[in-house]
Design a protein around this motif. Structure first.
Motif, PDB file in Angstrom:
ATOM      1  N   LEU A  58      54.249  50.984  56.354  1.00 50.49           N
ATOM      2  CA  LEU A  58      53.322  50.135  55.611  1.00 50.49           C
ATOM      3  C   LEU A  58      54.100  49.146  54.756  1.00 50.49           C
ATOM      4  O   LEU A  58      54.763  49.534  53.801  1.00 50.49           O
ATOM      5  N   ARG A  59      54.020  47.871  55.084  1.00 52.44           N
ATOM      6  CA  ARG A  59      54.775  46.843  54.366  1.00 52.44           C
ATOM      7  C   ARG A  59      53.974  46.246  53.213  1.00 52.44           C
ATOM      8  O   ARG A  59      54.525  45.875  52.179  1.00 52.44           O
ATOM      9  N   GLU A  60      52.665  46.136  53.409  1.00 54.10           N
ATOM     10  CA  GLU A  60      51.836  45.482  52.382  1.00 54.10           C
ATOM     11  C   GLU A  60      50.423  46.050  52.439  1.00 54.10           C
ATOM     12  O   GLU A  60      49.862  46.255  53.518  1.00 54.10           O
ATOM     13  N   MET A  61      49.845  46.304  51.278  1.00 50.04           N
ATOM     14  CA  MET A  61      48.442  46.709  51.186  1.00 50.04           C
ATOM     15  C   MET A  61      47.894  46.196  49.866  1.00 50.04           C
ATOM     16  O   MET A  61      48.331  46.620  48.790  1.00 50.04           O
ATOM     17  N   THR A  62      46.964  45.273  49.930  1.00 52.68           N
ATOM     18  CA  THR A  62      46.464  44.630  48.723  1.00 52.68           C
ATOM     19  C   THR A  62      44.952  44.459  48.783  1.00 52.68           C
ATOM     20  O   THR A  62      44.345  44.449  49.857  1.00 52.68           O
ATOM     21  N   ILE A  63      44.385  44.316  47.616  1.00 50.64           N
ATOM     22  CA  ILE A  63      43.015  43.866  47.472  1.00 50.64           C
ATOM     23  C   ILE A  63      43.063  42.628  46.592  1.00 50.64           C
ATOM     24  O   ILE A  63      43.851  42.571  45.636  1.00 50.64           O
ATOM     25  N   GLN A  64      42.286  41.626  46.916  1.00 47.66           N
ATOM     26  CA  GLN A  64      42.370  40.363  46.181  1.00 47.66           C
ATOM     27  C   GLN A  64      40.990  39.803  45.893  1.00 47.66           C
ATOM     28  O   GLN A  64      40.007  40.129  46.566  1.00 47.66           O
ATOM     29  N   GLN A  65      40.955  38.953  44.868  1.00 51.31           N
ATOM     30  CA  GLN A  65      39.720  38.263  44.506  1.00 51.31           C
ATOM     31  C   GLN A  65      40.032  36.797  44.260  1.00 51.31           C
ATOM     32  O   GLN A  65      40.916  36.467  43.465  1.00 51.31           O
ATOM     33  N   GLY A  66      39.342  35.932  44.980  1.00 51.35           N
ATOM     34  CA  GLY A  66      39.530  34.501  44.824  1.00 51.35           C
ATOM     35  C   GLY A  66      38.331  33.850  44.167  1.00 51.35           C
ATOM     36  O   GLY A  66      37.189  34.306  44.324  1.00 51.35           O
ATOM     37  N   PHE A  67      38.592  32.781  43.418  1.00 49.78           N
ATOM     38  CA  PHE A  67      37.543  32.026  42.744  1.00 49.78           C
ATOM     39  C   PHE A  67      37.763  30.541  42.978  1.00 49.78           C
ATOM     40  O   PHE A  67      38.909  30.078  43.038  1.00 49.78           O
ATOM     41  N   LYS A  68      36.679  29.828  43.094  1.00 47.47           N
ATOM     42  CA  LYS A  68      36.746  28.369  43.138  1.00 47.47           C
ATOM     43  C   LYS A  68      36.619  27.854  41.711  1.00 47.47           C
ATOM     44  O   LYS A  68      35.582  28.014  41.063  1.00 47.47           O
ATOM     45  N   LEU A  69      37.696  27.257  41.200  1.00 45.65           N
ATOM     46  CA  LEU A  69      37.690  26.793  39.814  1.00 45.65           C
ATOM     47  C   LEU A  69      36.854  25.546  39.643  1.00 45.65           C
ATOM     48  O   LEU A  69      36.210  25.350  38.618  1.00 45.65           O
TER      49      LEU A  69
END
Length: 339
Positions: free
Chosen positions: A124-135
């Motif tokens: 396992l090289r990468e495991m993420t959770i992300q949240q993006g917003f439009k500013l």
């Protein structure tokens, strides 16, 4: 990447081009005569969702390689394998992603010799959770939390702003990570300015700050677009320490290629998608300004997670009005692909 639509427009413009301009809330002007002060808010849109994107798994498969070319240890040393990334949109702006590397083969110097610390690892090289917003109409913010580079756990935040035409872009990338076993701290603060020259389809990037390896300095990238391919010429200058001479300066020049290792129209079903990487990168570099060309890995290194702002929301920096104007014919051709 995470938005799919079937667009039907009752006018003379190609559907794909109209879809790209649908989000613009201003009048635009195309210098070669395609658009004449057209207000795209006045277009009668008829669009229906083709496939729901929430919770839809998307598998991206691509090769991964580490190599040394024409060094004192051999003509070509290598360690290569395959990367498998599985990602899914949870809610608007929310994405969960996991990447696994499967190591296939390495040369002798990568197995037991000088390059052994750079050998690819399976796991396992990468495991993420992300949240993006439009500013705003001209900016995004994205926060990633999780594991990167196998053993480091922490947080990364990106803020990207661009001008209405897309010619100018500024990206601030901040990260703070800790090794889960040794508690080694890694943090970086990087500011990037990008200028797009539409007459020649060239992007110039200047990045300065503290890089992943702890070295401080800057790097300059000139990216030349040739259809779906990109040639990246770069220069790096930081205070990274040379393990051979103990000098605290490092200058490198290099070249890299970005290639689409997938079909022009990716396969997708109602329930999942499998594809190759649309901008796979491979290159090499060499030290300059020194009597000895000492080998070094990771100088002016910028951690790159799978679904950052430019890839997720801006199609690898190919959604600005100026880029679209410059590549209008290719977009028209793509819009005629069989659905």
């Amino acid at each position: 990447v995470f938005f799919e639509y079937e667009i039907k427009v009752k006018n003379t413009f190609p559907p794909l081009i109209i879809g790209l301009f649908q989000s613009l809330s201003r009048k635009v002007y195309y210098r070669n005569g395609y658009f004449k002060n057209m207000d795209f808010n006045s277009v009668a849109w008829q669009a229906s969702a083709a496939h729901l994107t929430a919770m839809k798994p998307r598998l991206t498969i691509s090769p991964v390689i580490s190599n040394g070319i024409a060094t004192e240890y051999g003509v070509w040393d290598y360690s290569w394998g395959l990367s498998f990334n599985l990602a899914s949109q949870l809610w608007p702006g929310g994405i969960i992603s996991a990447s696994v590397t499967d190591h296939f083969e390495s040369s002798e110097d990568y197995e037991t010799g000088f390059f052994r610390n750079a050998k690819l690892r399976s796991g396992l090289r990468e495991m993420t959770i992300q949240q993006g917003f439009k500013l705003s109409s001209f900016g995004f913010n994205n926060t990633h939390f999780g594991r990167i580079i196998y053993d480091y756990i922490g947080l990364q935040n990106e803020t990207l702003l661009f001008t209405p035409s897309g010619a100018h872009q500024v990206l601030l990338k901040l990260g703070d990570f800790e090794h889960e076993d040794t508690n080694e701290q890694r943090d970086y603060q990087l500011l990037t300015y990008r200028y797009y020259i539409d007459d020649y389809d060239i992007s110039l990037r200047f990045t300065q700050g503290k890089f992943w390896g702890g070295d401080n300095g800057f790097r300059v990238n000139a990216l030349f677009q040739f259809g779906d391919q990109t040639i990246d010429l770069f220069y790096k200058n930081t205070d990274a320490k040379d393990v051979f001479s103990n000098e605290t300066s490092a200058e490198f020049i290099g070249i890299a290629w970005k290639l689409p290792l997938t079909f022009r129209k990716d396969w997708s079903s109602k329930y999942f998608q499998v594809k190759g990487h649309e901008a796979w990168r491979w290159g090499f570099e060499t030290r300059i300004g020194e009597e000895v060309n000492s080998i070094a890995f990771g100088v002016a290194g910028i951690p790159t997670q799978e679904w950052e702002i430019e890839r997720t929301y801006l199609n690898n920096d190919k959604l600005s009005p100026e880029y679209i104007y410059r590549n209008i014919q290719r977009l028209k051709e793509a819009s005629t692909l069989e659905k």
